[in-house]
Design a protein around this motif. Structure first.
Motif, PDB file in Angstrom:
ATOM      1  N   PHE A  92       0.841  -1.209   0.000  1.00  0.00           N
ATOM      2  CA  PHE A  92       0.000   0.000   0.000  1.00  0.00           C
ATOM      3  C   PHE A  92       0.877   1.261   0.000  1.00  0.00           C
ATOM      4  O   PHE A  92       0.536   2.275  -0.611  1.00  0.00           O
ATOM      5  N   TRP A  93       1.972   1.193   0.700  1.00  0.00           N
ATOM      6  CA  TRP A  93       2.917   2.312   0.804  1.00  0.00           C
ATOM      7  C   TRP A  93       3.418   2.705  -0.582  1.00  0.00           C
ATOM      8  O   TRP A  93       3.475   3.870  -0.954  1.00  0.00           O
ATOM      9  N   GLN A  94       3.770   1.684  -1.356  1.00  0.00           N
ATOM     10  CA  GLN A  94       4.347   1.921  -2.665  1.00  0.00           C
ATOM     11  C   GLN A  94       3.290   2.333  -3.695  1.00  0.00           C
ATOM     12  O   GLN A  94       3.490   3.272  -4.453  1.00  0.00           O
ATOM     13  N   ARG A  95       2.184   1.631  -3.700  1.00  0.00           N
ATOM     14  CA  ARG A  95       1.232   1.778  -4.805  1.00  0.00           C
ATOM     15  C   ARG A  95       0.002   2.588  -4.463  1.00  0.00           C
ATOM     16  O   ARG A  95      -0.755   2.964  -5.345  1.00  0.00           O
ATOM     17  N   GLY A  96      -0.259   2.810  -3.202  1.00  0.00           N
ATOM     18  CA  GLY A  96      -1.469   3.503  -2.813  1.00  0.00           C
ATOM     19  C   GLY A  96      -2.651   2.552  -2.741  1.00  0.00           C
ATOM     20  O   GLY A  96      -2.567   1.400  -3.179  1.00  0.00           O
ATOM     21  N   TYR A  97      -3.742   3.027  -2.205  1.00  0.00           N
ATOM     22  CA  TYR A  97      -4.892   2.158  -1.936  1.00  0.00           C
ATOM     23  C   TYR A  97      -5.529   1.595  -3.205  1.00  0.00           C
ATOM     24  O   TYR A  97      -5.672   0.388  -3.357  1.00  0.00           O
ATOM     25  N   ASP A  98      -5.877   2.487  -4.118  1.00  0.00           N
ATOM     26  CA  ASP A  98      -6.628   2.050  -5.296  1.00  0.00           C
ATOM     27  C   ASP A  98      -5.797   1.178  -6.229  1.00  0.00           C
ATOM     28  O   ASP A  98      -6.333   0.286  -6.877  1.00  0.00           O
ATOM     29  N   ALA A  99      -4.504   1.454  -6.298  1.00  0.00           N
ATOM     30  CA  ALA A  99      -3.654   0.738  -7.254  1.00  0.00           C
ATOM     31  C   ALA A  99      -3.143  -0.584  -6.690  1.00  0.00           C
ATOM     32  O   ALA A  99      -2.447  -1.315  -7.381  1.00  0.00           O
ATOM     33  N   GLU A 137      15.046   6.014   3.542  1.00  0.00           N
ATOM     34  CA  GLU A 137      15.550   4.692   3.914  1.00  0.00           C
ATOM     35  C   GLU A 137      15.400   3.706   2.751  1.00  0.00           C
ATOM     36  O   GLU A 137      14.291   3.510   2.250  1.00  0.00           O
ATOM     37  N   PRO A 138      16.505   3.087   2.328  1.00  0.00           N
ATOM     38  CA  PRO A 138      16.443   2.203   1.145  1.00  0.00           C
ATOM     39  C   PRO A 138      15.591   0.952   1.380  1.00  0.00           C
ATOM     40  O   PRO A 138      15.030   0.402   0.441  1.00  0.00           O
ATOM     41  N   GLY A 139      15.495   0.501   2.604  1.00  0.00           N
ATOM     42  CA  GLY A 139      14.759  -0.734   2.888  1.00  0.00           C
ATOM     43  C   GLY A 139      13.251  -0.611   2.808  1.00  0.00           C
ATOM     44  O   GLY A 139      12.535  -1.621   2.811  1.00  0.00           O
ATOM     45  N   THR A 140      12.751   0.612   2.727  1.00  0.00           N
ATOM     46  CA  THR A 140      11.302   0.827   2.678  1.00  0.00           C
ATOM     47  C   THR A 140      10.961   1.731   1.493  1.00  0.00           C
ATOM     48  O   THR A 140      11.839   2.425   0.979  1.00  0.00           O
ATOM     49  N   PRO A 141       9.699   1.730   1.063  1.00  0.00           N
ATOM     50  CA  PRO A 141       9.301   2.671   0.010  1.00  0.00           C
ATOM     51  C   PRO A 141       9.611   4.102   0.426  1.00  0.00           C
ATOM     52  O   PRO A 141       9.595   4.420   1.621  1.00  0.00           O
ATOM     53  N   ALA A 142       9.878   4.958  -0.551  1.00  0.00           N
ATOM     54  CA  ALA A 142      10.257   6.331  -0.243  1.00  0.00           C
ATOM     55  C   ALA A 142       9.081   7.126   0.296  1.00  0.00           C
ATOM     56  O   ALA A 142       7.923   6.820   0.021  1.00  0.00           O
ATOM     57  N   GLY A 143       9.377   8.119   1.096  1.00  0.00           N
ATOM     58  CA  GLY A 143       8.349   9.008   1.616  1.00  0.00           C
ATOM     59  C   GLY A 143       7.589   8.400   2.777  1.00  0.00           C
ATOM     60  O   GLY A 143       7.993   7.387   3.343  1.00  0.00           O
TER      61      GLY A 143
END
Lengths: 192, 192
Positions: free
Chosen positions: B15-22, B93-99
């Motif tokens: 969800f962090w990377q793509r968002g809810y809808d995507a 942080e490289p280990g997690t999605p940005a932002g």
DNA sequence: ACCGATAAAGAACGATCATTCAATAATCAA
DNA sequence: TTGATTATTGAATGATCGTTCTTTATCGGT
């Protein structure tokens, strides 16, 4: 052909509000009143339509927002002040979706739409580069403190603008946004 | 039951990377290794899963980010400085999605998912309120200049953080984010 | 070992997705 | 007016969406 600009104006609002993935072709057909097949004839596919929407937004909104940056009559400080004040008013303008299209229309998308995300990211980075160039011109003319770094200052101003867009989406009023802009300008490294 | 926390950790990333809808249920099934029916038994539906994901993110990431704000050993300035510096490092942080998940996971969603957007907005507004309360406590103890407005200052700091999240998504390095944080902390309205 | 209960999963549901096709309407040169 | 071309559309495409049903494992208590 149908009036593409009128259709794009409607599409801009829709993508602005819902983002790329959450806006369906059925939504766009309902909003523009143009049949899906006609949209495909004009823009190839959803991604092509979105690309055209980006350019339409840039031509009708971004141009106005960044006008102070390109106004040679303004000092560097006045240009940045104008930019932030226009951001405050346009991001909270009741007639349009809150915030900035360039920041929120593809904030998080599926891997299949990664190219879409890149399109907007490139626009954001180009806009930041434009701002930094303006600051470098100001620095060259002695308008900034000697120890000021135009690249960092530009990134900071841009960051505040991006944050203001999130704030506007969360319901911040124009006065709140102006207060934020004012506080950002308090950090201005004027030449002594 | 399956290990819900482990599954939520995977879902958080998605969800962090793509968002809810995507982010589709098929994606979540593939990533977590848990069958769709099992996810539904545990979380009712996609929205329920997302709500659990929000809480998981808050417990595992937000808590760490906002720790300086709740640390009584720190001065008000140190607390805000710590907050921004943790934002700079965690957002890049490289280990997690940005932002920041809270800012980008539901930046723009369909009207059908408006409740989802509200969930995250409430979290953002609550976090901002927490920051402002900390500043008000500092003001009450004479740590801030008399003319400083904690509400405006808090909104400004929060805005910079939100902007830093967009910057991180666009590839900003930890050093660039730290420079932005440093500039936001310049001209801190310290008591004279 | 057996059994009722719980957990998990494969397969299917209707709805909606982006996209295309076949057919109709409009346009314009001759 | 005619005929070729272009513009427009309603209907249908296969794929994917979130969700649920039915069936198969798993498990603790006796």
């Amino acid at each position: 052909m149908f009036n593409t600009d009128a259709a794009l104006d409607k599409a801009v609002r829709l993508f602005w509000q819902r983002g790329y993935d959450a806006t369906s072709m059925a939504d766009l057909v309902a909003e523009t009143g143009v049949a899906a097949a006609s949209l495909y004839a004009a823009f190839d596919n959803k991604a092509g339509l979105f690309a055209a929407v980006i350019e339409r937004y840039a031509a009708t909104f971004s141009v106005h927002l960044y006008a102070p940056i390109n106004d040679p009559a303004l000092s560097t400080f006045e240009a940045v002040k104008g930019l932030l004040e226009r951001a405050a008013s346009s991001f909270s303008e009741p007639g349009t979706p809150a915030g900035c299209f360039m920041y929120s229309a593809a904030a998080a998308v599926s891997p299949a739409s990664a190219a879409i995300e890149c399109l907007l990211r490139d626009k954001r980075i180009a806009a930041e580069a434009l701002l930094i160039e303006r600051l470098q011109r100001g620095a060259a003319q002695g308008e900034l403190a000697a120890n000021a770094d135009p690249a960092v200052l530009g990134k900071f101003i841009n960051t505040v603008m991006e944050g203001m867009s999130v704030q506007a989406r969360d319901g911040a009023t124009i006065n709140e946004l102006l207060s934020i802009a004012k506080m950002a300008l308090d950090r201005w490294p004027a030449a002594v």
